[in-house]
Design a protein around this motif. Structure first.
Motif, PDB file in Angstrom:
ATOM      1  N   UNK A  60       0.821  -1.213   0.000  1.00 17.72           N
ATOM      2  CA  UNK A  60       0.000   0.000   0.000  1.00 17.72           C
ATOM      3  C   UNK A  60       0.854   1.261   0.000  1.00 17.72           C
ATOM      4  N   UNK A  61       1.990   1.221   0.675  1.00 19.38           N
ATOM      5  CA  UNK A  61       2.916   2.364   0.668  1.00 19.38           C
ATOM      6  C   UNK A  61       3.480   2.583  -0.736  1.00 19.38           C
ATOM      7  N   UNK A  62       3.822   1.505  -1.432  1.00 16.34           N
ATOM      8  CA  UNK A  62       4.293   1.627  -2.821  1.00 16.34           C
ATOM      9  C   UNK A  62       3.196   2.205  -3.713  1.00 16.34           C
ATOM     10  N   UNK A  63       1.966   1.769  -3.481  1.00 13.35           N
ATOM     11  CA  UNK A  63       0.855   2.286  -4.272  1.00 13.35           C
ATOM     12  C   UNK A  63       0.612   3.769  -3.996  1.00 13.35           C
ATOM     13  N   UNK A  64       0.821   4.170  -2.761  1.00  8.79           N
ATOM     14  CA  UNK A  64       0.692   5.599  -2.427  1.00  8.79           C
ATOM     15  C   UNK A  64       1.766   6.394  -3.169  1.00  8.79           C
ATOM     16  N   UNK A  65       3.000   5.911  -3.140  1.00  7.09           N
ATOM     17  CA  UNK A  65       4.108   6.576  -3.837  1.00  7.09           C
ATOM     18  C   UNK A  65       3.844   6.654  -5.336  1.00  7.09           C
ATOM     19  N   UNK A  66       3.229   5.611  -5.894  1.00  8.69           N
ATOM     20  CA  UNK A  66       2.934   5.566  -7.329  1.00  8.69           C
ATOM     21  C   UNK A  66       1.687   6.370  -7.701  1.00  8.69           C
ATOM     22  N   UNK A  67       0.984   6.909  -6.709  1.00  5.91           N
ATOM     23  CA  UNK A  67      -0.205   7.700  -6.995  1.00  5.91           C
ATOM     24  C   UNK A  67      -1.461   6.891  -7.233  1.00  5.91           C
ATOM     25  N   UNK A  68      -1.444   5.599  -6.858  1.00  8.31           N
ATOM     26  CA  UNK A  68      -2.618   4.753  -7.055  1.00  8.31           C
ATOM     27  C   UNK A  68      -3.608   4.845  -5.902  1.00  8.31           C
ATOM     28  N   UNK A  69      -3.094   5.184  -4.711  1.00 10.14           N
ATOM     29  CA  UNK A  69      -3.956   5.364  -3.544  1.00 10.14           C
ATOM     30  C   UNK A  69      -3.576   6.657  -2.839  1.00 10.14           C
ATOM     31  N   UNK A  89      -7.962   8.313  -9.023  1.00 11.92           N
ATOM     32  CA  UNK A  89      -8.407   8.087 -10.408  1.00 11.92           C
ATOM     33  C   UNK A  89      -7.414   7.162 -11.115  1.00 11.92           C
ATOM     34  N   UNK A  90      -6.149   7.406 -10.884  1.00  9.17           N
ATOM     35  CA  UNK A  90      -5.105   6.570 -11.472  1.00  9.17           C
ATOM     36  C   UNK A  90      -5.206   5.123 -10.958  1.00  9.17           C
ATOM     37  N   UNK A  91      -5.553   4.963  -9.681  1.00  2.94           N
ATOM     38  CA  UNK A  91      -5.728   3.633  -9.096  1.00  2.94           C
ATOM     39  C   UNK A  91      -6.894   2.886  -9.714  1.00  2.94           C
ATOM     40  N   UNK A  92      -7.997   3.600  -9.962  1.00  2.00           N
ATOM     41  CA  UNK A  92      -9.147   2.973 -10.627  1.00  2.00           C
ATOM     42  C   UNK A  92      -8.773   2.516 -12.040  1.00  2.00           C
ATOM     43  N   UNK A  93      -8.016   3.349 -12.744  1.00  2.00           N
ATOM     44  CA  UNK A  93      -7.583   2.989 -14.105  1.00  2.00           C
ATOM     45  C   UNK A  93      -6.661   1.768 -14.058  1.00  2.00           C
ATOM     46  N   UNK A  94      -5.769   1.731 -13.083  1.00  4.05           N
ATOM     47  CA  UNK A  94      -4.851   0.590 -12.952  1.00  4.05           C
ATOM     48  C   UNK A  94      -5.617  -0.685 -12.609  1.00  4.05           C
ATOM     49  N   UNK A  95      -6.624  -0.582 -11.756  1.00  2.00           N
ATOM     50  CA  UNK A  95      -7.457  -1.739 -11.429  1.00  2.00           C
ATOM     51  C   UNK A  95      -8.153  -2.263 -12.681  1.00  2.00           C
ATOM     52  N   UNK A  96      -8.688  -1.376 -13.498  1.00  2.00           N
ATOM     53  CA  UNK A  96      -9.364  -1.798 -14.734  1.00  2.00           C
ATOM     54  C   UNK A  96      -8.377  -2.478 -15.677  1.00  2.00           C
ATOM     55  N   UNK A  97      -7.202  -1.907 -15.825  1.00  2.00           N
ATOM     56  CA  UNK A  97      -6.185  -2.483 -16.714  1.00  2.00           C
ATOM     57  C   UNK A  97      -5.751  -3.856 -16.212  1.00  2.00           C
ATOM     58  N   UNK A  98      -5.417  -3.953 -14.929  1.00  2.00           N
ATOM     59  CA  UNK A  98      -4.958  -5.221 -14.373  1.00  2.00           C
ATOM     60  C   UNK A  98      -6.047  -6.293 -14.408  1.00  2.00           C
ATOM     61  N   UNK A  99      -7.292  -5.885 -14.167  1.00  2.00           N
ATOM     62  CA  UNK A  99      -8.405  -6.844 -14.204  1.00  2.00           C
ATOM     63  C   UNK A  99      -8.565  -7.429 -15.603  1.00  2.00           C
ATOM     64  N   UNK A 100      -8.472  -6.579 -16.617  1.00  2.00           N
ATOM     65  CA  UNK A 100      -8.584  -7.060 -18.003  1.00  2.00           C
ATOM     66  C   UNK A 100      -7.414  -7.986 -18.341  1.00  2.00           C
ATOM     67  N   UNK A 101      -6.199  -7.594 -17.942  1.00  2.36           N
ATOM     68  CA  UNK A 101      -5.034  -8.445 -18.187  1.00  2.36           C
ATOM     69  C   UNK A 101      -5.179  -9.775 -17.462  1.00  2.36           C
ATOM     70  N   UNK A 102      -5.658  -9.739 -16.216  1.00  2.00           N
ATOM     71  CA  UNK A 102      -5.823 -10.957 -15.426  1.00  2.00           C
ATOM     72  C   UNK A 102      -6.843 -11.885 -16.088  1.00  2.00           C
ATOM     73  N   UNK A 103      -7.926 -11.337 -16.604  1.00  2.00           N
ATOM     74  CA  UNK A 103      -8.940 -12.158 -17.280  1.00  2.00           C
ATOM     75  C   UNK A 103      -8.339 -12.877 -18.481  1.00  2.00           C
ATOM     76  N   UNK A 104      -7.557 -12.153 -19.269  1.00  2.00           N
ATOM     77  CA  UNK A 104      -6.914 -12.784 -20.435  1.00  2.00           C
ATOM     78  C   UNK A 104      -5.919 -13.856 -19.988  1.00  2.00           C
ATOM     79  N   UNK A 105      -5.137 -13.546 -18.953  1.00  2.00           N
ATOM     80  CA  UNK A 105      -4.131 -14.492 -18.465  1.00  2.00           C
ATOM     81  C   UNK A 105      -4.777 -15.765 -17.917  1.00  2.00           C
ATOM     82  N   UNK A 106      -5.836 -15.607 -17.121  1.00  2.00           N
ATOM     83  CA  UNK A 106      -6.472 -16.795 -16.551  1.00  2.00           C
ATOM     84  C   UNK A 106      -7.137 -17.640 -17.631  1.00  2.00           C
ATOM     85  N   UNK A 107      -7.692 -17.008 -18.673  1.00  2.00           N
ATOM     86  CA  UNK A 107      -8.291 -17.780 -19.762  1.00  2.00           C
ATOM     87  C   UNK A 107      -7.215 -18.559 -20.516  1.00  2.00           C
TER      88      UNK A 107
END
Length: 124
Positions: A60-69, A89-107
């Protein structure tokens, strides 16, 4: 498999949890601001096992530094204050990106592990 289908006491391989904790922490925060222990409790309630604070808080500290939280200290009810984390806002965008990537990876992973799937010819 839902959390209800996960037998109590099942421990997932630690490298699986390390690889997915960032995505899951962002997902836990998508419902609104929360603090570390509540995030840990949510992940446990959903069948992911117990995450140690010593693993979650540096993330969470890394995410704060990266501007995600963003963070905010709130007074406790009769106890010490708590540090709340909230997706930016950046964290929401990262969640959307990672979720889409995760869906492709798990499939891809599921398809690859399926013994009934036809092997593809290697491309040159």
């Amino acid at each position: 498999m839902s959390a209800a289908d996960t037998p109590r006491g099942v421990e997932w391989p630690s490298d699986w949890l390390r690889a997915t904790l960032g995505l899951f922490a962002l997902r836990a925060l998508s419902a609104g601001p929360s603090y570390g222990y509540a995030i840990i409790s949510e992940l446990e309630r959903h069948g992911f096992g117990t995450v140690k604070g010593g693993t979650l808080y540096p993330l969470l500290t890394r995410y704060e530094t990266a501007g995600l939280v963003s963070t905010e200290w709130r007074a406790g009810d009769g106890g010490p204050g708590r540090k709340y984390f909230d997706l930016t806002e950046r964290g929401h965008a990262e969640l959307a990106r990672l979720s889409a990537d995760w869906s492709r990876f798990t499939q891809l992973s599921t398809d690859y592990l399926d013994p009934e799937r036809r092997p593809k010819e290697p491309s040159l």
